[in-house]
Design an enzyme around this catalytic site. Structure first.
Site, PDB file in Angstrom:
ATOM      1  N   ARG A   5      -5.467  -6.033  -3.780  1.00  0.00           N
ATOM      2  CA  ARG A   5      -4.406  -5.596  -4.390  1.00  0.00           C
ATOM      3  C   ARG A   5      -3.259  -6.377  -3.974  1.00  0.00           C
ATOM      4  NH1 ARG A   5      -2.502  -1.177  -2.785  1.00  0.00           N
ATOM      5  NH2 ARG A   5      -2.301   0.145  -5.026  1.00  0.00           N
ATOM      6  N   ARG A  16       1.590 -16.131  -3.118  1.00  0.00           N
ATOM      7  CA  ARG A  16       2.269 -16.795  -3.426  1.00  0.00           C
ATOM      8  C   ARG A  16       2.986 -17.995  -2.902  1.00  0.00           C
ATOM      9  NH1 ARG A  16       5.602 -12.166  -4.220  1.00  0.00           N
ATOM     10  NH2 ARG A  16       4.921 -10.839  -6.684  1.00  0.00           N
ATOM     11  N   ARG A  64      -7.277   9.873   3.388  1.00  0.00           N
ATOM     12  CA  ARG A  64      -7.193   8.872   4.446  1.00  0.00           C
ATOM     13  C   ARG A  64      -5.916  10.283   4.988  1.00  0.00           C
ATOM     14  NH1 ARG A  64      -7.726   7.933   9.820  1.00  0.00           N
ATOM     15  NH2 ARG A  64      -5.867   6.305  10.285  1.00  0.00           N
ATOM     16  N   ARG A 102       4.958   2.309   9.314  1.00  0.00           N
ATOM     17  CA  ARG A 102       6.061   1.460   8.877  1.00  0.00           C
ATOM     18  C   ARG A 102       7.038   2.223   9.614  1.00  0.00           C
ATOM     19  NH1 ARG A 102       4.934   1.429   2.538  1.00  0.00           N
ATOM     20  NH2 ARG A 102       4.449   4.283   2.149  1.00  0.00           N
ATOM     21  N   GLU A 143       5.832   6.329   9.757  1.00  0.00           N
ATOM     22  CA  GLU A 143       5.331   7.062   9.143  1.00  0.00           C
ATOM     23  C   GLU A 143       3.576   6.922   9.649  1.00  0.00           C
ATOM     24  OE1 GLU A 143       3.035   5.377   4.725  1.00  0.00           O
ATOM     25  OE2 GLU A 143       4.525   6.175   4.867  1.00  0.00           O
ATOM     26  N   TYR A 181      -7.629   5.648  -5.758  1.00  0.00           N
ATOM     27  CA  TYR A 181      -6.274   4.957  -5.783  1.00  0.00           C
ATOM     28  C   TYR A 181      -5.708   4.330  -6.292  1.00  0.00           C
ATOM     29  CZ  TYR A 181      -2.516   2.749  -2.592  1.00  0.00           C
ATOM     30  OH  TYR A 181      -1.870   2.825  -2.116  1.00  0.00           O
ATOM     31  N   ASP A 240      -1.525   4.350  -8.339  1.00  0.00           N
ATOM     32  CA  ASP A 240      -0.274   3.893  -8.440  1.00  0.00           C
ATOM     33  C   ASP A 240       0.490   5.190  -9.257  1.00  0.00           C
ATOM     34  OD1 ASP A 240       0.050   2.030  -6.384  1.00  0.00           O
ATOM     35  OD2 ASP A 240      -0.242  -0.048  -7.007  1.00  0.00           O
TER      36      ASP A 240
END
Length: 372
Positions: free
Chosen positions: A170, A174, A247, A278, A305, A353, A355
Site C-alpha cells: 500500500r 516514487r 490490533r 506517531r 498513538e 482494512y 480506508d
C-alpha cells in the site's frame, strides 16, 4: 416499528441510514459509544478540531465518492505529507527522491534506483514471502531497517518476517521529489471536522447512543425487519469458530502552551524502542499555523498513538488479515450469508482494512442492492 435497525453510527451505518431515510424507510441507529461518527469522530477543543481516534485524511480517485461526501461538508486542500523520525534523522514520506537523497546523498532517480537495485541484489530476494522481503525488494535494506522494520513491528505487534507482504504494498514509492502520500486525484479534510458530516447524514433519523446491541440483541432485532450490522462479525456469532484477531490503539492527547509543536500534522517515530508510532498535531489539518490563521488559536493539541494487542472489551481498529485470520473470517462469512435479514458492513463487519473512501463505496453499493 422499523424497516432497518442499524448497529453503529459510523460512516457505513450513517450512509445507509441517510439513504434509507431518503427512500422513506423507518430507521433506528444505535451505537454503544456516547457519540456518533465512530472512528472519524472529531471534537472541538478550544478552536481546534481534534481527530479523537487517529488522523483521518479523505482521499479517493472515485469522483462519485468525492461528490457524495462533499454534499455534507466543504473539504479543504490538505495534502498528507508525513515525516519520519529515526533517532536524530528526519525523512520524508512516502518514499520518494527527498527520502533517497537524505538517506544516500543521491540527486537523480537513476542514482536512487541503482542504490536500491544494489541492495536488492545483495539480499538475493527473488519472490518475497513476507513483509520484510517485500519491503527490501521495494526500497532496499537501509530504508527497511530505518523506516519500516521498527514502525511496522510496533504497529502490528509482530516481526515483519511474520507479516504478509501485501501490507507494505500500500506504500507508494516514487522517483520524484513529491511528498504527497496518496496518489489519488481527490484529497482533503472537511473544514470544521468530520462529525458534522455524520450529523447531517443522520438528520431526521432516530439515534440512540450508549446502547449496546448485545445487551438487548433479541429485543432490538424484533423491532426491525432488517439489521445492518457494522460491528465485529465474530462477536455477532458469539465467537463460535473462535476469535478473529485485531490490533487496538491507545491515544494520549494533551494541550500544549505553544503555537506550533512539530511543524507537521503527522510525524512517525520509526524506532522500535519509541513506544508510540506517531504524534499528530491537529492544528495543521486546518492550516492554523499558516499565514493569516497563524496565532488565531492559542496553544496546540497533540496526540500520541500507541498500538496495542487487542483483547475482548478493547476497541478493534485493524483486522489482522493474515492467512489464518482470513480463513477464519471465510467461515464467519458463510454464516453471514445465511442470515437473510442481516447485512454486514464496514471494516469490522467485513473484516477488511478499509480506508474511508472504500467504506463510502461499499456503503453505497450495499444501498443499491438493498433499496433499489
Amino acid at each position: 416499528m422499523y424497516d432497518f435497525l442499524i448497529v453503529g453510527a459510523g460512516l457505513f451505518g450513517s450512509i445507509f441510514a441517510h439513504e434509507a431515510n431518503k427512500a422513506g424507510k423507518r430507521v433506528l441507529v444505535i451505537d454503544k459509544r456516547s457519540h456518533i461518527a465512530g472512528n472519524i469522530y472529531t471534537e472541538n477543543m478550544d478552536g481546534i478540531q481534534v481527530h479523537k481516534y487517529g488522523a483521518h485524511i479523505f482521499h479517493t480517485n472515485n469522483k462519485k465518492v468525492w461528490d457524495y461526501v462533499n454534499q455534507f461538508a466543504e473539504f479543504n486542500r490538505y495534502t498528507n505529507s508525513p515525516v519520519a523520525v529515526y533517532k536524530d534523522e528526519l525523512y520524508n514520506l512516502p518514499f520518494n527522491m527527498n527520502t533517497f537523497s537524505r538517506m544516500w546523498g543521491v540527486k537523480t532517480p537513476e542514482e536512487a534506483k541503482n542504490k536500491i537495485d544494489e541492495q536488492v541484489k545483495e539480499a538475493g530476494i527473488k519472490e518475497p514471502q513476507n513483509l520484510e522481503e517485500q519491503a527490501i525488494s521495494m526500497v532496499g535494506k537501509d530504508i527497511y531497517e530505518k523506516l519500516i522494520e521498527g514502525y511496522t513491528g510496533k504497529q502490528w505487534g509482530r516481526p515483519c518476517r511474520e507479516l504478509p507482504s501485501f501490507i507494505i504494498k500500500r506504500l507508494p514509492v516514487r522517483f520524484t521529489y513529491d511528498n504527497n502520500y496518496f496518489n489519488d486525484r481527490y484529497q482533503g479534510i472537511p473544514t470544521g471536522g468530520y462529525t458534522q458530516i455524520i450529523e447531517r447524514m443522520l438528520e431526521g433519523v432516530e439515534v440512540k447512543l450508549n446502547t449496546d446491541f448485545f445487551e438487548q440483541k433479541e429485543e432490538l432485532m424484533k423491532q426491525a425487519e432488517k439489521v445492518v450490522f457494522t460491528g465485529m462479525i465474530d462477536e455477532y456469532f458469539d465467537y463460535c469458530y473462535g476469535e478473529l484477531e485485531y490490533r487496538s490503539l491507545r491515544f494520549e492527547t494533551e494541550k500544549l502552551d505553544v503555537d506550533n509543536y512539530q511543524g507537521n500534522a503527522v510525524v512517525n517515530y520509526t524506532e522500535y524502542d519509541v513506544p508510540y508510532t506517531r504524534i499528530i498535531e491537529h492544528k495543521h489539518f486546518e492550516f492554523l499555523c499558516q499565514g493569516e490563521k497563524s496565532g488565531s488559536v492559542q496553544g496546540t493539541v497533540i496526540t500520541r498513538e500507541y498500538p496495542s494487542d487487542w483483547q475482548k472489551g478493547d476497541e478493534p481498529y485493524y483486522p489482522m488479515n493474515d492467512n489464518r485470520n482470513n480463513k477464519l473470517y471465510a467461515k464467519y462469512k458463510k454464516l453471514a450469508e445465511q442470515e437473510a435479514n442481516v447485512i454486514f458492513g464496514g471494516r469490522l463487519g467485513m473484516y477488511k482494512y478499509y480506508d474511508m473512501h472504500n467504506v463510502v463505496e461499499e456503503a453505497l453499493n450495499t444501498v443499491d442492492k438493498c433499496l433499489n
